[in-house]
Structure formats: structure tokens, C-alpha cells
Design an enzyme around this catalytic site. Sequence first.
Site, PDB file in Angstrom:
ATOM      1  N   GLU A  56       0.823  -1.207   0.000  1.00 42.35           N
ATOM      2  CA  GLU A  56       0.000   0.000   0.000  1.00 42.35           C
ATOM      3  C   GLU A  56       0.858   1.258   0.000  1.00 42.35           C
ATOM      4  O   GLU A  56       0.564   2.217  -0.712  1.00 42.35           O
ATOM      5  CB  GLU A  56      -0.937  -0.004   1.212  1.00 42.35           C
ATOM      6  CG  GLU A  56      -2.056  -1.018   1.147  1.00 42.35           C
ATOM      7  CD  GLU A  56      -3.055  -0.730   0.030  1.00 42.35           C
ATOM      8  OE1 GLU A  56      -3.252   0.457  -0.317  1.00 42.35           O
ATOM      9  OE2 GLU A  56      -3.630  -1.690  -0.507  1.00 42.35           O
ATOM     10  N   TYR A 141      -6.911   5.988   4.705  1.00 45.32           N
ATOM     11  CA  TYR A 141      -7.093   5.090   3.562  1.00 45.32           C
ATOM     12  C   TYR A 141      -6.213   3.842   3.712  1.00 45.32           C
ATOM     13  O   TYR A 141      -6.681   2.705   3.565  1.00 45.32           O
ATOM     14  CB  TYR A 141      -6.771   5.800   2.242  1.00 45.32           C
ATOM     15  CG  TYR A 141      -6.763   4.835   1.085  1.00 45.32           C
ATOM     16  CD1 TYR A 141      -7.952   4.470   0.459  1.00 45.32           C
ATOM     17  CD2 TYR A 141      -5.580   4.233   0.650  1.00 45.32           C
ATOM     18  CE1 TYR A 141      -7.963   3.544  -0.581  1.00 45.32           C
ATOM     19  CE2 TYR A 141      -5.579   3.307  -0.374  1.00 45.32           C
ATOM     20  CZ  TYR A 141      -6.770   2.966  -0.989  1.00 45.32           C
ATOM     21  OH  TYR A 141      -6.783   2.039  -1.996  1.00 45.32           O
ATOM     22  N   ASP A 159     -11.272   5.141  -3.071  1.00 45.73           N
ATOM     23  CA  ASP A 159     -10.171   5.812  -3.749  1.00 45.73           C
ATOM     24  C   ASP A 159     -10.709   6.421  -5.041  1.00 45.73           C
ATOM     25  O   ASP A 159     -11.912   6.434  -5.282  1.00 45.73           O
ATOM     26  CB  ASP A 159      -9.007   4.850  -3.999  1.00 45.73           C
ATOM     27  CG  ASP A 159      -9.342   3.755  -5.012  1.00 45.73           C
ATOM     28  OD1 ASP A 159     -10.510   3.681  -5.487  1.00 45.73           O
ATOM     29  OD2 ASP A 159      -8.430   2.967  -5.341  1.00 45.73           O
TER      30      ASP A 159
END
Length: 317
Positions: A56, A141, A159
Site C-alpha cells: 500500500e 485510507y 479511492d
Amino acid sequence: MTQEGVEIDDGDAPALPTAPDERDAIRTALVEWYEADHRDFPWRRTEDPYEILVSEVMSQQTQLDRVVPAWEAFLDRWPAPADLAAAERGDVVGFWSSHSLGYNNRAKYLHEAATQIVEDYDGEFPRTPDELSELMGVGPYTANAVASFAFNNGEAVVDTNVKRVLHRAFDVPDDDDAFERVASLVMPDGESRVWNNAIMELGGVACGKTPDCDTAGCPWREWCHAYESGDFTAPDVPEQPSFEGSRRQFRGRVISTLKEFDELALDDLGPRIRVDYAPNGEYGREWLTGLVEDLADDDLVTVDEDDDGATVAKLRR
């Protein structure tokens, strides 16, 4: 706005099917489409939270085809949080720079997050989005993505790809609160891992800026507002800035050069990071001073003066 078979939530939420059976059909269609065929990124084959966190962080503003070899090499070198925490930060930053992974402070934060896991969590990864958000450099996120993909314990990911899908499919207004609300409404309970992977895949494969509905076999064509109306406009999604010639690229070159030489005066450093460096030119001392001071603000280099009064940059270790 009124349409047959849809509902409106307090005036600004999107149109969604009212019948529970239709909501279930929407969910089933997407999951079955994803499970039948999807891009095979290696981090989709693991539930290890450390491996997922690395993916990520690497994927932020970096093309996924560049991330795959970097991710594999990073985990070969530092396979667990304890290995990363024990590493020299300069080595981690140097790896990041050499693989063109964007801002080097992400490497610093990832190193510090690994240290937190070892020292504050006894090596056990936090499991919830709130707990994961306590790690250095892990925003909402990323925390939610790790909770979803590692522990199936997340909320709906939103997103830019997901926003595009929801805007087109359910006519969601370009409003962050609306996107969050609808994403949560559509996601089936307790299935954040497969769902978030699936809806992001939909946005990346079938519902890109130029939609490919039929060729990609979009599973939501039956319900999609855009497919029915022919209006495929979507919220603005900014293009990722070019890496070549960017400030990110030269920050990385500074780190790589200082990793080799440890310490350099600016007029020795400048020609090593760009061929058109001229002390008094457009890309000269003033430009380079701003670059190294930015890196100093990120705690990656130190900036001092030598005995002759020249500015010297040194890699912080």
C-alpha cells in the site's frame, strides 16, 4: 432526481435500487466477476499485514508494474517488521530511491512504523483501522486497506477508482461524504477483503477514464446509470505527475548520491544529480538548497556549513 425503482437519501445521496434482492444481485455480480478473473498482483495472494502495508505504501502515486519487483525485493531483504526495524534507515531510504518509489519520507515512515510494531505492539500487528492509523505515515485510507485485505476487518475503501465507479453506476454526486456513505451502503457486511479488491479492480479494468464496459464484461451494466444514459462523465481525477524530471526524481538522486559519498558541498553535489547544474543558474545553488532543505525537513539529510562557509549536505543515518 427521480427514477423508477430507485431511492433518494436525504436529497443528495445517489440513486440505488430499493429492493433488497437487487442490492444482493449487485453485490453478487461484482464479487463473481472479480473472482472469475482479475489482475494477479502478488499482494493479493497474501493476508500478511506487513506485506500488505508495504504494498500500500509503495503503491502511492507509483505505477503498479513498477511496484511488483520493488515489493518482492523489499520483502526479500526485510521479510518481517523486526527485520525492517533493525535496518539502518539510510539503507531503507536508499532502497526506496533506487527503485524510484516516490517521496523518500514514505520509506522513513515505513521504517518507523515497523519499529512501533516491534516496540509498542510486541511484534503483533494492530488489526483495526483506528489502531493501524496510530502507525507512522499510515493515514485513514491505508489503515482501512490493511484492515480489509489482511484481516477482513475494514470499511468500504474509497479511492479515485471507486469514486469513478460509484459516480457512473449510481449517479453519486461529486462529494466525499456521499461517496463514503454509498460505498458503505453497497458493501456487504463482513466482506471487506473481497469487496474492496473487487470494486477497485472494476475501476481499474472496466471503468477507467475511458470506460471499457462491454469488452471487460462489466458486471454492473444492468444497473449502471452511465451505461443506460450514455453519459460517462466522472469527477476529475488528476493525472499522476510525470516522474522524469520531477522534484521527486531529484530528491531521490540526492539521497542516492549522498548514500555513495555521505557528505558533499552543494557545488559538488549539484553536477552529480543534474548535468545542467550551474551555481548561479536556474538550476543552481538556490534550487539545490531548496531541495536539500526539503529533505532536511523530512529528517533525511542534514545541512551544515564547512570551514570555508560552503553549504554541505550529509545523509542522516
